[in-house]
Design an enzyme around this catalytic site. Structure first.
Site, PDB file in Angstrom:
ATOM      1  N   SER A 142       0.824  -1.217   0.000  1.00  0.00           N
ATOM      2  CA  SER A 142       0.000   0.000   0.000  1.00  0.00           C
ATOM      3  C   SER A 142       0.860   1.271   0.000  1.00  0.00           C
ATOM      4  O   SER A 142       2.025   1.250   0.427  1.00  0.00           O
ATOM      5  CB  SER A 142      -0.892   0.032   1.242  1.00  0.00           C
ATOM      6  OG  SER A 142      -1.639  -1.159   1.351  1.00  0.00           O
TER       7      SER A 142
HETATM    8  N1  SAM Z   1      -0.376  -4.569   4.182  1.00  0.00           N
HETATM    9  C1  SAM Z   1       0.296  -5.121   3.043  1.00  0.00           C
HETATM   10  C2  SAM Z   1       1.699  -4.609   2.891  1.00  0.00           C
HETATM   11  O1  SAM Z   1       2.152  -3.836   3.737  1.00  0.00           O
HETATM   12  O2  SAM Z   1       2.365  -5.016   1.921  1.00  0.00           O
HETATM   13  C3  SAM Z   1      -0.471  -4.913   1.771  1.00  0.00           C
HETATM   14  C4  SAM Z   1      -1.688  -5.721   1.738  1.00  0.00           C
HETATM   15  S1  SAM Z   1      -2.375  -5.925   0.134  1.00  0.00           S
HETATM   16  C5  SAM Z   1      -3.036  -4.342  -0.177  1.00  0.00           C
HETATM   17  C6  SAM Z   1      -3.787  -6.916   0.585  1.00  0.00           C
HETATM   18  C7  SAM Z   1      -3.433  -8.336   0.938  1.00  0.00           C
HETATM   19  O3  SAM Z   1      -4.595  -8.974   1.481  1.00  0.00           O
HETATM   20  C8  SAM Z   1      -3.014  -9.187  -0.255  1.00  0.00           C
HETATM   21  O4  SAM Z   1      -1.751  -9.723  -0.010  1.00  0.00           O
HETATM   22  C9  SAM Z   1      -4.088 -10.282  -0.322  1.00  0.00           C
HETATM   23  O5  SAM Z   1      -3.592 -11.528  -0.761  1.00  0.00           O
HETATM   24  C10 SAM Z   1      -4.544 -10.336   1.125  1.00  0.00           C
HETATM   25  N2  SAM Z   1      -5.870 -10.909   1.375  1.00  0.00           N
HETATM   26  C11 SAM Z   1      -7.015 -10.733   0.683  1.00  0.00           C
HETATM   27  N3  SAM Z   1      -8.015 -11.422   1.271  1.00  0.00           N
HETATM   28  C12 SAM Z   1      -7.480 -12.045   2.360  1.00  0.00           C
HETATM   29  C13 SAM Z   1      -7.996 -12.899   3.385  1.00  0.00           C
HETATM   30  N4  SAM Z   1      -9.280 -13.291   3.441  1.00  0.00           N
HETATM   31  N5  SAM Z   1      -7.152 -13.337   4.337  1.00  0.00           N
HETATM   32  C14 SAM Z   1      -5.845 -12.983   4.341  1.00  0.00           C
HETATM   33  N6  SAM Z   1      -5.301 -12.184   3.390  1.00  0.00           N
HETATM   34  C15 SAM Z   1      -6.106 -11.724   2.434  1.00  0.00           C
END
Ligand code: SAM
Length: 218
Positions: free
Chosen positions: A66
């Site tokens: 992000s």
């Molecule tokens: N906070 C992260 C960083 O600092 O890099 C970025 C997160 S990214 C915007 C969103 C993440 O949520 C992705 O890696 C995606 O695979 C994960 N995601 C989506 N649905 C999810 C779920 N139900 N449980 C765990 N992870 C999930």
């Protein structure tokens, strides 16, 4: 604790001032945490020179790390104290977990994509951040064996507030989660009050989809 002396120190300080402080996040603890975490270690080597810009970057598997401002906004909304236990849903690169790790006692982070979880673990180790545990799974279900949490943060947007995450809040605990359609959401904070959960809308936001039992269909 992450080291501060590296080639990107100046870029990191500029990121904190221009992309976080000057855009309205002034919580000193959050600013200091972001000034400490080496964000370039959470992207692939070719992208390191772009790690401190005002943008999200690809991290593989169709996902992104992000914007610095987005991380600051979510983390500041949790109002963390140093003894807090935090659950993060959506580890991604591990960067936000690393920032949370500077502010709280322990961070438990769940990522649904196993390849990303493995990379995040490696990134966190390279940054020498050891109070973050990463697990593969559906984070919309929370982490029942480790509950309750003082704070829960969701880094992806779903169609509803996942009920298990509210249930796993400690008294006074805060949940921050983007809720809405796949292309736009509002950022919602739920506080576990003495008479039940209190919900506030903090503003518009845009995240990748939360996929899972209490998210968009897998
Ligand atoms: N906070 C992260 C960083 O600092 O890099 C970025 C997160 S990214 C915007 C969103 C993440 O949520 C992705 O890696 C995606 O695979 C994960 N995601 C989506 N649905 C999810 C779920 N139900 N449980 C765990 N992870 C999930």
């Amino acid at each position: 604790m992450a080291g501060v002396a590296d080639d990107f120190g100046r870029a990191r300080r500029r990121m904190v001032v221009e992309h976080v402080l000057e855009r309205g996040i002034s919580d000193p603890a959050v600013l200091e945490a972001m000034a400490r975490v080496p964000r370039h270690l959470f992207v692939e080597e070719a992208l390191e020179p772009r790690a401190y810009g005002d943008w999200s970057l690809p991290i593989g598997f169709g996902q992104t790390i992000s914007h610095p401002f987005t991380v600051a906004l979510l983390v500041a909304a949790l109002d963390l104290r140093s003894g807090d236990r935090v659950l993060e849903v959506g580890t991604g690169s591990g960067y936000q977990a690393a920032v949370l790790g500077q502010l709280a006692a322990n961070v438990l982070s769940i990522e649904r994509v196993s390849g990303l979880a493995a990379r995040a673990r490696r990134n966190l180790d390279r940054a020498r951040i050891y109070n973050v545990a990463v697990r593969v799974g559906d984070g919309t279900l929370g982490w029942r064996g480790e509950a309750p949490f003082d704070a829960v943060i969701v880094a992806a947007g779903g169609p509803e507030i996942p009920r298990p995450l509210v249930e796993q809040l400690a008294p006074g605990g805060r949940l921050v989660v983007p809720v809405g359609r796949t292309d736009e959401q509002v950022l919602v904070r739920v506080t576990a009050g003495s008479t039940g959960p209190v919900t506030e809308v903090l503003g518009d936001c845009r995240f990748v989809p939360l996929v899972g039992r209490f998210g968009f269909g897998a």
